[in-house]
Design a protein around this motif. Sequence first.
Motif, short mmCIF file in Angstrom:
data_model
loop_
_atom_site.label_atom_id
_atom_site.label_comp_id
_atom_site.label_asym_id
_atom_site.label_seq_id
_atom_site.Cartn_x
_atom_site.Cartn_y
_atom_site.Cartn_z
N THR A 2 -4.84 -1.02 -1.02
CA THR A 2 -4.71 -2.37 -1.56
C THR A 2 -4.25 -2.38 -3.02
OG1 THR A 2 -7.03 -2.44 -2.23
CG2 THR A 2 -6.50 -3.24 -0.02
N ASP A 3 -4.40 -1.27 -3.70
CA ASP A 3 -4.01 -1.16 -5.10
C ASP A 3 -2.50 -0.92 -5.17
OD1 ASP A 3 -3.36 0.12 -7.65
OD2 ASP A 3 -5.53 0.21 -7.97
N THR A 4 -1.77 -1.86 -5.74
CA THR A 4 -0.30 -1.74 -5.77
C THR A 4 0.17 -0.53 -6.58
OG1 THR A 4 -0.23 -3.36 -7.57
CG2 THR A 4 0.19 -4.17 -5.35
N SER A 5 -0.56 -0.15 -7.61
CA SER A 5 -0.13 1.03 -8.39
C SER A 5 -0.27 2.31 -7.56
CB SER A 5 -0.90 1.14 -9.71
OG SER A 5 -2.23 1.53 -9.49
N ILE A 6 -1.30 2.39 -6.73
CA ILE A 6 -1.44 3.56 -5.84
C ILE A 6 -0.32 3.55 -4.81
CG2 ILE A 6 -2.89 4.67 -4.08
CD1 ILE A 6 -5.34 3.71 -5.68
N LEU A 7 0.01 2.36 -4.28
CA LEU A 7 1.12 2.26 -3.32
C LEU A 7 2.44 2.70 -3.94
CD1 LEU A 7 0.58 -1.03 -1.29
CD2 LEU A 7 0.80 1.28 -0.39
N LYS A 8 2.68 2.30 -5.19
CA LYS A 8 3.94 2.64 -5.85
C LYS A 8 4.00 4.11 -6.23
CE LYS A 8 4.77 -1.93 -7.76
NZ LYS A 8 4.70 -2.76 -8.97
N ARG A 9 2.89 4.66 -6.72
CA ARG A 9 2.86 6.05 -7.18
C ARG A 9 2.59 7.05 -6.06
NH1 ARG A 9 -1.76 5.61 -10.63
NH2 ARG A 9 -1.76 7.88 -10.68
N GLY A 10 1.91 6.60 -5.01
CA GLY A 10 1.53 7.51 -3.94
C GLY A 10 2.70 7.99 -3.12
N ASP A 11 2.67 9.25 -2.77
CA ASP A 11 3.73 9.84 -1.95
C ASP A 11 3.18 10.24 -0.57
OD1 ASP A 11 6.41 10.92 -1.55
OD2 ASP A 11 5.41 12.88 -1.57
N GLU A 12 1.94 10.79 -0.55
CA GLU A 12 1.36 11.25 0.72
C GLU A 12 -0.14 10.98 0.80
OE1 GLU A 12 4.16 15.04 1.90
OE2 GLU A 12 2.36 15.43 0.72
N LEU A 13 -0.56 10.60 1.97
CA LEU A 13 -1.98 10.53 2.31
C LEU A 13 -2.27 11.83 3.05
CD1 LEU A 13 -4.74 9.11 2.85
CD2 LEU A 13 -3.68 8.13 4.89
#
Length: 166
Positions: A110-121
């Motif tokens: 839900t955190d947009t910064s994690i969505l933007k910065r995240g590459d892999e789960l």
Amino acid sequence: MKIKKIIIVFLVIIITFNLYEKFFTKSLSIKEVEKFAIQHKLNTIGVKKIGNKTLIFYEREKGLGSYELIKKFGKVHQVGWTKFQNNPVIVYGEYDEIEKEQSYFGAIITDTSILKRGDELIVTDINGKKITKKITPNEKVYLIKNVNEIEDYEIQDINNKVIFPY
């Protein structure tokens, strides 16, 4: 001889139940999902299918949630509902040792910064097996099917730096 008959009857019941579930219980079509979402005034953020179940993830002013739906004999049935606490990453899942195809691990970012910065789960099961799912900025819901029990998960950026630990 009596015990053999009891065992046979028991096996027939189990087989019949499994066949019923397999052939008469279906997941929902896209139109059925859309109709359910409109009827329940849902802002749908993701739809995932697990075996014969359809999971609809939604967002409302008061938080996030999901509905677990199936279709029996052409009629939609709600078999589960969950409301999530609003956190940067929400994890959920179901582990079934007998019917592994019904087991899954999911994450809602839900955190947009994690969505933007995240590459892999990256998810690690209890046997140490790592499963990786690519993250895209426009997708909040991630699902990994047919999993063993999960021990750990993390989100890494493009440089393999952990940006959200368990």
